[in-house]
Write a protein that holds these residues in place. Structure first.
Motif, PDB file in Angstrom:
ATOM      1  N   ASP A 174      -8.455   1.698  -1.817  1.00 54.79           N
ATOM      2  CA  ASP A 174      -8.724   3.115  -2.049  1.00 54.79           C
ATOM      3  C   ASP A 174      -7.846   3.652  -3.172  1.00 54.79           C
ATOM      4  OD1 ASP A 174     -10.232   5.455  -1.141  1.00 54.79           O
ATOM      5  OD2 ASP A 174      -8.254   6.283  -0.719  1.00 54.79           O
ATOM      6  N   GLU A 175      -6.771   2.924  -3.465  1.00 54.28           N
ATOM      7  CA  GLU A 175      -5.849   3.273  -4.568  1.00 54.28           C
ATOM      8  C   GLU A 175      -5.952   4.716  -5.034  1.00 54.28           C
ATOM      9  OE1 GLU A 175      -3.763   0.671  -7.437  1.00 54.28           O
ATOM     10  OE2 GLU A 175      -5.696   0.920  -8.460  1.00 54.28           O
ATOM     11  N   SER A 176      -5.365   5.631  -4.263  1.00 53.48           N
ATOM     12  CA  SER A 176      -5.471   7.056  -4.619  1.00 53.48           C
ATOM     13  C   SER A 176      -4.133   7.745  -4.752  1.00 53.48           C
ATOM     14  CB  SER A 176      -6.276   7.784  -3.546  1.00 53.48           C
ATOM     15  OG  SER A 176      -7.502   7.120  -3.335  1.00 53.48           O
ATOM     16  N   LEU A 209      -7.320  -6.429  10.856  1.00 54.82           N
ATOM     17  CA  LEU A 209      -6.174  -6.552   9.955  1.00 54.82           C
ATOM     18  C   LEU A 209      -6.479  -5.752   8.708  1.00 54.82           C
ATOM     19  CD1 LEU A 209      -3.466  -7.914   9.099  1.00 54.82           C
ATOM     20  CD2 LEU A 209      -4.893  -9.582   7.896  1.00 54.82           C
ATOM     21  N   LEU A 210      -5.601  -4.785   8.417  1.00 56.46           N
ATOM     22  CA  LEU A 210      -5.824  -3.957   7.241  1.00 56.46           C
ATOM     23  C   LEU A 210      -4.627  -4.086   6.312  1.00 56.46           C
ATOM     24  CD1 LEU A 210      -7.453  -0.500   7.189  1.00 56.46           C
ATOM     25  CD2 LEU A 210      -5.379  -0.877   5.861  1.00 56.46           C
ATOM     26  N   ASN A 211      -4.873  -4.534   5.096  1.00 56.74           N
ATOM     27  CA  ASN A 211      -3.820  -4.646   4.093  1.00 56.74           C
ATOM     28  C   ASN A 211      -4.322  -4.162   2.745  1.00 56.74           C
ATOM     29  OD1 ASN A 211      -2.571  -7.374   5.823  1.00 56.74           O
ATOM     30  ND2 ASN A 211      -1.213  -5.793   5.042  1.00 56.74           N
ATOM     31  N   GLU A 269      -5.452   6.300   4.042  1.00 61.79           N
ATOM     32  CA  GLU A 269      -4.674   6.148   5.274  1.00 61.79           C
ATOM     33  C   GLU A 269      -5.456   5.203   6.167  1.00 61.79           C
ATOM     34  OE1 GLU A 269      -2.948   6.482   9.089  1.00 61.79           O
ATOM     35  OE2 GLU A 269      -5.026   6.956   8.621  1.00 61.79           O
ATOM     36  N   GLU A 270      -4.787   4.205   6.718  1.00 56.75           N
ATOM     37  CA  GLU A 270      -5.537   3.098   7.314  1.00 56.75           C
ATOM     38  C   GLU A 270      -6.530   3.505   8.394  1.00 56.75           C
ATOM     39  OE1 GLU A 270      -2.634   0.314   8.644  1.00 56.75           O
ATOM     40  OE2 GLU A 270      -1.610   1.738   9.929  1.00 56.75           O
ATOM     41  N   THR A 271      -6.153   4.457   9.260  1.00 59.03           N
ATOM     42  CA  THR A 271      -7.099   4.783  10.340  1.00 59.03           C
ATOM     43  C   THR A 271      -8.203   5.729   9.868  1.00 59.03           C
ATOM     44  OG1 THR A 271      -5.701   6.595  11.138  1.00 59.03           O
ATOM     45  CG2 THR A 271      -5.357   4.428  12.132  1.00 59.03           C
ATOM     46  N   GLY A 306       0.808  -1.224   0.000  1.00 56.90           N
ATOM     47  CA  GLY A 306       0.000   0.000   0.000  1.00 56.90           C
ATOM     48  C   GLY A 306       0.830   1.258   0.000  1.00 56.90           C
ATOM     49  N   GLY A 307       2.062   1.136   0.437  1.00 56.71           N
ATOM     50  CA  GLY A 307       2.903   2.326   0.438  1.00 56.71           C
ATOM     51  C   GLY A 307       3.933   2.325   1.551  1.00 56.71           C
ATOM     52  N   ALA A 308       3.508   1.910   2.732  1.00 53.43           N
ATOM     53  CA  ALA A 308       4.417   2.003   3.872  1.00 53.43           C
ATOM     54  C   ALA A 308       5.456   0.884   3.853  1.00 53.43           C
ATOM     55  CB  ALA A 308       3.622   1.963   5.170  1.00 53.43           C
TER      56      ALA A 308
HETATM   57  C1  LIG Z   1      -2.242   9.797   3.051  1.00 58.97           C
HETATM   58  C2  LIG Z   1      -2.159   8.320   2.862  1.00 58.97           C
HETATM   59  C3  LIG Z   1      -2.817   7.702   1.822  1.00 58.97           C
HETATM   60  C4  LIG Z   1      -2.765   6.331   1.644  1.00 58.97           C
HETATM   61  N1  LIG Z   1      -3.439   5.771   0.603  1.00 58.97           N
HETATM   62  C5  LIG Z   1      -3.401   4.420   0.464  1.00 58.97           C
HETATM   63  C6  LIG Z   1      -4.130   3.794  -0.578  1.00 58.97           C
HETATM   64  O1  LIG Z   1      -4.782   4.469  -1.396  1.00 58.97           O
HETATM   65  N2  LIG Z   1      -4.101   2.437  -0.688  1.00 58.97           N
HETATM   66  C7  LIG Z   1      -3.377   1.672   0.198  1.00 58.97           C
HETATM   67  O2  LIG Z   1      -3.379   0.442   0.088  1.00 58.97           O
HETATM   68  N3  LIG Z   1      -2.651   2.237   1.196  1.00 58.97           N
HETATM   69  C8  LIG Z   1      -2.648   3.588   1.351  1.00 58.97           C
HETATM   70  N4  LIG Z   1      -1.945   4.153   2.376  1.00 58.97           N
HETATM   71  C9  LIG Z   1      -1.183   3.264   3.280  1.00 58.97           C
HETATM   72  C10 LIG Z   1      -2.102   2.757   4.355  1.00 58.97           C
HETATM   73  O3  LIG Z   1      -2.108   3.715   5.418  1.00 58.97           O
HETATM   74  C11 LIG Z   1      -1.624   1.449   4.958  1.00 58.97           C
HETATM   75  O4  LIG Z   1      -0.291   1.580   5.333  1.00 58.97           O
HETATM   76  C12 LIG Z   1      -1.678   0.285   4.008  1.00 58.97           C
HETATM   77  O5  LIG Z   1      -2.920   0.222   3.371  1.00 58.97           O
HETATM   78  C13 LIG Z   1      -1.454  -0.983   4.806  1.00 58.97           C
HETATM   79  O6  LIG Z   1      -1.538  -2.091   3.925  1.00 58.97           O
HETATM   80  P1  LIG Z   1      -0.200  -2.818   3.476  1.00 58.97           P
HETATM   81  O7  LIG Z   1       0.614  -3.101   4.723  1.00 58.97           O
HETATM   82  O8  LIG Z   1      -0.655  -4.073   2.808  1.00 58.97           O
HETATM   83  O9  LIG Z   1       0.531  -1.894   2.549  1.00 58.97           O
HETATM   84  C14 LIG Z   1      -1.990   5.536   2.544  1.00 58.97           C
HETATM   85  C15 LIG Z   1      -1.304   6.169   3.580  1.00 58.97           C
HETATM   86  C16 LIG Z   1      -1.363   7.536   3.741  1.00 58.97           C
HETATM   87  C17 LIG Z   1      -0.620   8.171   4.868  1.00 58.97           C
END
Ligand SMILES: Cc1cc2nc3c(=O)[nH]c(=O)nc-3n(C[C@H](O)[C@H](O)[C@H](O)COP(=O)(O)O)c2cc1C
Ligand code: SF4
Ligand code: FES
Lengths: 434, 696, 160
Positions: free
Chosen positions: A93-95, A216-218, A183-185, A65-67
């Protein structure tokens, strides 16, 4: 459902998650079953939750997702034995600008993701999942509703799935246009029917997430990677990539390339090779100027920084991120002022407004960049842009503030010359009185 | 004592209870960590980022308002990076702030102003255009100026969490996010003004106070609200004998910062045009101003004459006048006029209450008990409307200590929101309703029972028997209406030893003199004794005053000193805030009548100075032997009237059923209380028609 | 307030899908699906959603202003959304948007006088690798050139 791909595959790809892409009706249960579908689920059924999680740990899979957080570790945080119900939330949310891969995984191979979700469900002792899809993807919401209906009718969702005695319900949930809800929360608040405002951590979602229950959020791609990991084993998946950077990922190449597209490449794949061979190089033989390695939030790389393998650790080492796999290629003609402005317009528009540095900072930066681009730039603007970004960096409530600051800092730092050029270019700039 | 941890802040070692928030631990040790959104007692936001501090071994600056202290933590709150961060955040904050301090009501007491002065950047580097939104009026008392708002969400939280009203929200996203009222362009709420009070800047301002003055141009007088019986302390802002605002920002007294609309805004009756400023004598059907000496001469003459021929007196006292005045009045009546016919509007059955609990200890709940009790049972009262402070104490108790609330009422009440169980009953069915909760109540650690006027006489005794039978510690509050209802009873404004009740006096055809002080019995009843000589002391020409032969212009509670006793029996001190030309305190009026009647009478009644009378009260009134320093320093001293049986009294006990927007006779003369759309509303939720409404 | 049978059915299922006592969770999806039928988020709709999700209207109001896809004013029958975020911008998204403005004679978030079209410059909509992208109502169009956009617009013009 057309199975025509949005872009031609490349021979240089390692197609693991995308191997069914392009098969006729690849989104249907029958095609999935005919191509290794649900083998991993049945295998996982024979495993203990600990074994499943260990397998995921061994795969060195990191969040897509990014992190880039190690997925196995995250799974181990969810208190399986908690008396509360446990939920699984899929982040679709793929944004992140530059990112367009989760779409394909759901469109072409939804069952792969569902199988991954079900395996997670067994590992967490969770029986309910919510697929949070951005509102703009309505066609995917409809698509997934159909797929889920099929899965229920064929016994791959609901009660006693595939005769294993395991029950799981999966629902789609539509967003309505808000980057912050990725953002997950913030996503969890949105899922609960509120404004998408991020939550304080701790408690982390694994402990108190959706409706205050362990969650669990992924990301979609993360879940989609699970079946192959369980089927072929964690180590096999890990071996596809580099140490601590397991597997392959869908890289979304866009911008100034001849063959933009989504390509599945192993972690550690050389960036220049991706640009020049996979994506067919830069149109008109123009020179490479810069690369956004993993979505607009990542610090930008100058051309001379791009001779690197694409894995989380290498990019971290050179002060950037692999992010969400959105790789944006910029050729020599790109106006970095306009580019920085467009990025900041995005973050200012998407800031949820909860915390001061992001709410006010992004807007201020946007205004400066707009003025600069309109020809009203001043010499001290360049320094100011950097300083204001640094006043946001690390001080905001959630990472959106950082996501806005980091690219800006890197652009004004690495491409100050472009700004100076624009100053010289604009006679107005010296005259502006404000 | 919970486990403590040791940490260091700015080099000095500090001990704090484990789990304490860093910002609190620092403040407790005199180290200021600046904050906007953090507010004690309300939920955490971590939104303003002013409280960022440096904690060794953590890469990023940490949020002081949400970070629990931990053993060995090393914190720096004044390091260069921390200062720089604050400066940066303030600079951001000011980018869309209008900086219109010269015309802003908050000027001089604005937290943003102070913050910029202490931590801010000299000049801003912001040269772009600011967002602008026009000021909005949300209600007669609430104005909102969005550009000044810093989005600390205090107002939203104090309304939702504090008041339980949920009238404020946040609309839009990002830089255009703003606070919005519950009805698009206006508010429908308690109009308590807590949002205005808690706003750190000039975004929410008071329709009453705005553009009137500057804080430093006012005297701030701490006294007690003169409306309901809860006895909130309110600090009146006064400028040239005019009360300009009321609040309690210093959190003094039993109410902390809490005030309802009456305490915060209901002071303007003092300057109502109909306010009496000279004694009036009946001439035919009308009245004419007369001099004090003339009026006193007539009254004293009449009193003396009637006493001489052993005629019948009737004396009706007030629930708004001070203990000293009430005590002095009944003494005057009993000893100087030789009558037992003394009463006041009794709004709760204190007689049976005190008798039933006599000689027991720890059965009278204090205001503080409502915040600490494990469980609270509300019987037959729309508490949030009739006793705003007590209701607020209970809500805070639920928020902070997860107390359990039970409501047995005739209609929906706000307490239902937090109630563990609510029971709806018809009038008369209260005890049955209470009985239905027996199991739950008996399982509670301890309990406070508050009950309204529906519980009196036998049913009151039964309720207490019920409490005794639960087998858990139970304390009680007998709810009464007005600022000194309790004091009026305690001081003896009651028909003891065979005196006539209020109703009996009004019905007695052969009454010679009716002396009414700060009450309006003839609003709802007629005076049978056509020939009776009627003396009235009041602020206004009330229905009763209109029947008088002589009317004395009386001073209000905001114009006198003395003490009052609240619904929980806590004594607090009044402090005169203003002086109204022509009016005199009731005590002084009593004294002057006595003087006019001659040295004999003066000798019997004694000196009419509040302090002297208070001394006598402490010596002679049961349970009033209270600590002088406590009340002298603005505190509330509990009374213990439970000593000796009290014989039953004639007459009726009935609450006026005032709402949040009415209070006896006073609210009629408050433009502000009448201007809000909710006024007067009705009890048992404004929605519900056929509520008791207001009897004032 | 009533919706089409299909939507009522969707809402019924939706409210079922969240845990006991968590009807509020349906607020966002309910608003966006309802908007497709009502054309805009009206006060009446807010009250209705509040009722169905068992929250105060204010709590729904708060949500409406937060999400970019929720609109208080009706959009055109065809809502043309042109992405100008980085990936699209690099390959002509900005020019495409300028072209759309001229073609439709309206600006950002405006509606044509006949109510047929509305235009919006939108943020990244997940079509970066097939940029520049346009979404008309919920239909994605990739690699859109000004000419292609004209065809798309003409096509829907004919349809209505
Ligand atoms: C501003 C912001 C936007 C995010 N947008 C997405 C998103 O569109 N899709 C996504 O999967 N994760 C996004 N993330 C990361 C999520 O917070 C989260 O880390 C991630 O969904 C966890 O899933 P993963 O461990 O499988 O990557 C975003 C984080 C931030 C801070
Ligand atoms: S950084 Fe602050 S304002 Fe920005 S999105 Fe996160 S919480 Fe909202
Ligand atoms: S006080 Fe800590 S963030 Fe506002």
């Amino acid at each position: 459902m057309p199975t025509k791909l949005y872009n031609e595959p490349s021979p240089l790809e390692t197609r693991v998650l995308s191997k069914r892409f392009g098969l006729a009706d690849s989104h249907t249960l029958d095609v999935y079953l005919a191509n290794d579908g649900f083998k991993a689920f049945l295998k996982a059924h024979e495993m203990t939750p600990a074994q499943i999680i260990d397998e995921v740990k061994a795969s060195a899979l990191r969040g897509r997702g990014g992190a880039g957080f190690p997925t196995g570790l995250k799974w181990s945080f969810v208190p399986r034995t908690s008396p509360k119900p446990k939920y699984i939330v899929i982040n679709a949310d793929e944004s992140e600008p530059g990112t367009c891969k989760d779409r394909l995984l759901m469109e072409y191979d939804p069952y792969q993701m569902i199988e991954g979700i079900l395996i997670a469900g067994m590992a967490m002792d969770s029986h309910k999942g919510y697929l949070y899809i951005r509102g703009e993807y309505r066609y995917l919401l409809d698509h997934m509703d159909k797929v889920i209906a099929e899965a229920y009718s064929r016994g791959y969702l609901g009660k006693n799935i595939a005769g294993t005695g395991f029950d799981f319900d999966l629902y789609t949930h539509s967003g309505a246009g808000a980057y912050e809800c990725g953002e997950e929360t913030a996503l969890l608040d949105s899922l609960e029917g509120k404004r998408g405002i991020p939550r304080m951590k701790p408690p982390f979602p694994a402990v108190a997430g959706a409706w205050a229950s362990p969650t669990l959020l992924n990301n979609v791609e993360t879940f989609s990677s699970i079946p192959v990991i369980i089927r072929d084993g964690g180590p096999a998946f890990a071996a596809l990539g580099t140490p601590k950077n397991g597997g392959t990922r869908l890289v979304c190449i866009s911008g100034h390339v001849n063959k933009p597209g989504v390509y599945e490449l192993p972690l550690g794949f050389p960036m220049l090779k991706a640009i020049y061979e996979v994506a067919g190089g830069i149109p008109g033989g123009k020179k490479l100027k810069a690369v956004v390695p993993g979505g607009s939030s990542c610090p930008i790389l100058k051309a001379d920084e791009c001779d690197i393998p694409m894995d989380y650790d290498t990019l971290a080492k050179i002060g950037s991120m692999l992010g969400s796999g959105g790789m944006v290629v910029l050729d020599e003609t790109t106006d970095m002022v306009k580019f920085a402005l467009r990025i900041m317009r995005f973050y200012a528009h998407e800031s949820c407004g909860w915390c001061i540095p992001c709410r006010e900072g992004t807007t201020w930066l946007r205004k400066i960049l707009q003025r600069f681009d309109d020809g009203g730039g001043r010499h001290d603007d360049v320094a100011l842009l950097g300083e204001l970004s640094k006043n946001m960096l690390g001080r905001t409530f959630c990472a959106l503030g950082d996501a806005a600051a980091m690219p800006t800092i890197s652009i004004v730092d690495k491409f100050a010359a472009d700004f100076e050029k624009r100053l010289a270019g604009s006679a107005k700039s010296q005259l502006v009185v404000v | 004592m919970a486990e403590t941890v040791k940490l260091t802040i700015n080099g000095s070692p500090i001990e704090a209870e484990k789990g304490t928030l860093l910002i609190e631990a620092a403040r407790a040790n005199g180290i200021e960590i600046p904050s906007f959104c953090y507010y004690e007692g309300l939920t955490l936001q971590a939104a303003c980022r002013m409280c960022l501090v440096e904690v060794e071994k953590t890469p990023k600056l940490q949020v002081g308002c949400t970070l629990p202290v931990a053993e060995g933590m090393v914190v720096h709150t004044e390091s260069e990076v921390v200062r720089q961060a604050r400066k940066g955040t303030l600079e951001f904050l000011l980018t869309n702030h209008p900086l219109d301090c010269p015309v802003c009501d908050k000027g001089g007491e604005c937290e943003l102003q102070d913050m910029v002065f202490r931590y801010g950047a000299g000049e801003s580097r912001f040269t772009e255009r600011k967002q602008h939104v026009d000021e909005q009026q949300w209600s007669p008392v609430v104005f909102f100026d969005a550009p000044r708002c810093i989005l600390c969400y205090r107002c939203v939280r104090v309304c939702n969490e504090g008041m339980g009203v949920n009238a404020l929200g946040v609309a839009n996203r990002g830089v255009i996010a703003e606070i919005v009222p519950n009805h698009h362009d206006h508010l429908e709420c308690d109009e308590c003004g807590a949002c205005i009070d808690i706003c750190p800047v000039g975004a929410l301002t008071s329709g009453i106070y705005r553009y009137q003055t500057r804080p430093w141009e006012m005297n701030h007088v701490g006294t007690i609200c003169t409306h309901c019986a809860d006895g909130c302390r309110t600090t009146l802002g006064v400028r040239n004998e005019k009360i300009i605002r009321g609040n309690n920002r210093d959190s003094s007294g039993i109410n902390g910062e809490f005030l309802c609309i009456k305490g915060r805004y209901g002071f303007d009756f003092t300057e109502h045009p109909e306010r009496l400023q000279s004694p009036m004598a009946r001439v035919g059907d009308g009245f004419e101003p007369v001099s004090w000496s003339k009026a006193l001469e007539i009254v004293a003459g009449k009193f003396a004459a009637v006493k001489k021929r052993a005629g019948r007196f009737g004396v009706i006292g007030s629930s708004h006048t001070t203990n000293e005045e009430n005590y002095f009045l009944q003494k005057f009546a009993r000893q100087a006029l030789g009558t037992k016919n003394i009463d006041h509007h009794r709004s709760g059955d204190l007689t049976t209450f005190v008798d039933a609990l006599t000689d027991r200890a720890n059965v009278l709940a204090s205001t503080a008990d409502l915040y600490t009790a494990k469980a609270v049972l509300v019987v037959a009262s729309d508490l949030s409307q009739q006793h705003p402070l007590l209701a607020n104490q209970i809500r805070a108790n639920v928020r902070h200590h997860n107390a359990h609330v039970y409501a047995v009422t005739a209609g929906p009440v706000r307490e239902d929101q937090q109630a563990t169980a609510s029971v709806r009953v018809q009038k008369g069915g209260e005890l049955a309703g209470v009985e239905s909760l027996r199991g739950k109540l008996a399982a509670e650690g301890d309990l406070v029972i508050l009950f309204g006027d529906a519980i009196q006489g036998e049913s009151l005794r039964k309720l207490i028997a019920f409490g005794d039978s639960l087998g858990v510690p139970v304390k009680y509050v007998c709810l009464v209406d007005y600022s000194n209802s309790r004091g009026a009873f305690d001081m003896g404004l009651i028909p003891r030893e065979g005196g006539m009740s209020r109703e009996q006096m009004l019905a007695a055809a052969d009454l010679d003199v009716l002396w009414v002080v700060g009450a309006n019995p003839l609003k709802s009843a007629a005076l049978a004794a056509k020939g009776a000589f009627v003396v009235v002391q009041d602020l206004f020409m009330t229905e009763t005053a209109k029947r008088a032969d002589i009317v004395f212009p009386a001073a209000s509670a905001y114009e006198k000193s003395g003490t009052v006793t609240n619904v929980c029996g806590e004594v607090q001190k009044l402090k005169a805030a203003i002086k109204v030309m022509g009016a005199k305190t009731d005590l002084e009026i009593f004294g002057l009548i006595a003087k006019e009647m001659g040295p004999e009478v003066v000798k019997t009644v004694g000196i009419w100075s509040p302090d002297k009378v208070f001394e006598e009260i402490r010596k002679t009134v049961h349970g009033y032997d209270i600590s002088v320093p406590v009340i002298a320093t603005g505190g509330a001293a509990p009374t213990m009237p439970l000593n000796g049986r009290v014989a039953a009294l004639p007459g009726t006990v009935a609450s006026a059923g005032d709402t949040l927007f009415t209070s006896g006779t006073l609210s009629r003369y408050s433009k502000i209380l009448n201007s809000v759309m909710e006024s007067p509303g009705g009890l048992y939720s404004v929605k519900e028609s056929g509520g008791k409404g207001s009897a004032s | 307030m009533n919706f089409s049978p299909q939507l009522e059915q969707r809402f019924a299922k939706m409210l079922e899908s969240y845990p006991e006592g968590r009807k509020r969770s349906a607020v966002v999806p309910m608003l966006i699906y309802a908007q497709d039928e009502t054309g805009a988020i009206t006060e009446e709709l807010i009250a209705e959603v509040a009722k169905r999700c068992e929250v105060a209207p204010l709590q729904v109001d708060e949500v409406v202003g937060y999400y970019s896809m929720l609109h208080r004013k009706p959009l055109g029958k065809y809502h043309v959304q042109v992405c100008t975020n980085i990936s699209c911008m690099l390959v002509g998204g900005t020019e495409l948007y300028e072209h759309a403005k001229k073609k439709l004679g309206i600006g950002h978030k405006q509606v044509t006088s006949d109510g047929q079209f509305s235009l919006e410059e939108v943020e990244c909509m997940g079509a970066c690798s097939w940029a520049p992208a346009v979404e008309i109502n919920y239909d994605f169009h990739h690699h859109v050139t000004p000419e292609r956009l004209d065809q798309l617009i003409e096509a829907v013009r004919k349809r209505s």
